[in-house]
Design an enzyme around this catalytic site. Structure first.
Site, PDB file in Angstrom:
ATOM      1  N   ASP A   1      60.302  32.943  63.011  1.00 33.55           N
ATOM      2  CA  ASP A   1      60.527  34.060  63.934  1.00 33.55           C
ATOM      3  C   ASP A   1      59.316  34.363  64.807  1.00 33.55           C
ATOM      4  OD1 ASP A   1      63.079  34.375  62.891  1.00 33.55           O
ATOM      5  OD2 ASP A   1      62.432  35.834  61.396  1.00 33.55           O
ATOM      6  N   GLU A   2      58.504  33.351  65.096  1.00 33.38           N
ATOM      7  CA  GLU A   2      57.320  33.584  65.920  1.00 33.38           C
ATOM      8  C   GLU A   2      57.256  32.655  67.124  1.00 33.38           C
ATOM      9  OE1 GLU A   2      53.608  33.981  63.960  1.00 33.38           O
ATOM     10  OE2 GLU A   2      54.364  35.276  62.380  1.00 33.38           O
TER      11      GLU A   2
END
Length: 283
Positions: free
Chosen positions: A226-227
Site C-alpha cells: 500500500d505504498e
C-alpha cells in the site's frame, strides 16, 4: 486519412525538448491537437504528453522519436489515440469496482480490451458484475498454494497479453516476486485514504478513530504494501452517526469512482511514474 496519435515521454530536463519534439511532428505532417507538459524542478525531469494528427505511418513516427530518444535520453511511447489497452482484472468477493469498470468499458468510456477476469472465489460468489463472454478464471488460494496460484496469474498475464492488471478489490497480498513482476503495469484500489489506515479493515480502523472524512486511493503496486505511487484519491465527509457499515457503504461509491478515474488516466497515457510519486495530466 489523418490518424490521431498520443505521444507520452519523460526525460532529463534541458532546453529545446519541446522544440525538438514538435519539430519532428511537424516534419511528418503532424498537427498538434493537445499538449501538456511539466518540469519537475525537484527531480530535474521533464514530462510531456502530445496528441496530434498525421498521415504518416507509425513506423516512420517511431523511427523519428527513437532518434530523439537517443539524443535526449527519453522514455517514450507513441500509440494510436484511443487504442484499447489489453487488461486483466483480479477481484475477490467484493465486485462493485469490477462492475463499474465493466460498465464504463461497455459504454465506450474506457479504452480497454478486458482479456480476462480472475478471482480467488468462483464466479457465483460475484453478486454485482455481469462478466458476459469475458473469460473468467477461478484461481483459489490457500496459505500452502500461494506460490502456485501466483504462477497461474503470471501465466494468465503472458497468455492473454495483458498490458494492464487491475486489482479491483482483490483481497490478497501479493508476494514481492509477483509485485515486482507486475511493477509499472498494475493498479490497486485501496479502500482508505492512504497513507492512513493501511492493511485490513481500514473503515473499521477509521471508525474507531472517529474520523470525519473517509476516502479511497488508487496507486501503482510495488513490493511495499500500500505504498506505491498514488494516481488518484477522493474523500467524503462522515459523522459520528455513521456506523462501520455506513462507512463501508459510502466507501464503495468512492472506491469505484477513484479506481475508474485512475484507470481512465492510465489507459489514455496521462500518468507518468516519477520516483515515489506520479505526474498526472488529468482531464
Amino acid at each position: 486519412m489523418a490518424q490521431s496519435f498520443t505521444l507520452a515521454l519523460n526525460c532529463p530536463d534541458r532546453p529545446g525538448i519541446v522544440h525538438a519534439v514538435t519539430g519532428a511532428i511537424f516534419a511528418h505532417g503532424g498537427n498538434i491537437l493537445e499538449s501538456r507538459q511539466f518540469d519537475d524542478r525537484e527531480t530535474g525531469r521533464f514530462f510531456l504528453r502530445i496528441v496530434f494528427e498525421t498521415q504518416a505511418a507509425v513506423s516512420a513516427l517511431s523511427d523519428a522519436f527513437a532518434s530523439l530518444a537517443s539524443d535526449l535520453a527519453m522514455d517514450w511511447k507513441v500509440v494510436p489515440t484511443g487504442q484499447p489497452v489489453k487488461t486483466l482484472i483480479l477481484v475477490s468477493k467484493f465486485d462493485h469496482c469490477l462492475g463499474y469498470l465493466l460498465y464504463k468499458t461497455r459504454m465506450g468510456e474506457l479504452p480497454m480490451d478486458i482479456v480476462a477476469v480472475a478471482s480467488n472465489h468462483p464466479a457465483n460468489a460475484l453478486t454485482v458484475s455481469t462478466i458476459g463472454d469475458i473469460p473468467f478464471h477461478h484461481l483459489p488460494i490457500t496459505k500452502d498454494s500461494k506460490a502456485e496460484q501466483e504462477a497461474r496469474i503470471k501465466a494468465l498475464v503472458e497468455e492473454s497479453g495483458a498490458e494492464l492488471i487491475i486489482l479491483a478489490r482483490y483481497m490478497q497480498i501479493l508476494s514481492d516476486d509477483l509485485a515486482a513482476y507486475l511493477s509499472g503495469r498494475c493498479i490497486n484500489i485501496h479502500h482508505s485514504f492512504l497513507p492512513s489506515f493501511k492493511g485490513a479493515k481500514p473503515y473499521h480502523q477509521a471508525h474507531a478513530r472517529g474520523v470525519k472524512m473517509i476516502g479511497a486511493t488508487a496507486h501503482y503496486v510495488t513490493a511495499d504494501l500500500d505504498e506505491g505511487p498514488i494516481i488518484h484519491q477522493a474523500a467524503e465527509a462522515v459523522t459520528h452517526e455513521d456506523s462501520p457499515d455506513d462507512l463501508v457503504r459510502k466507501g464503495r461509491e468512492i472506491e469505484s469512482r477513484v479506481l475508474g478515474r485512475a484507470v481512465g488516466w492510465h489507459v489514455t497515457h496521462r500518468v507518468f511514474p516519477n520516483g515515489a510519486k506520479t505526474v498526472v495530466f488529468g482531464n
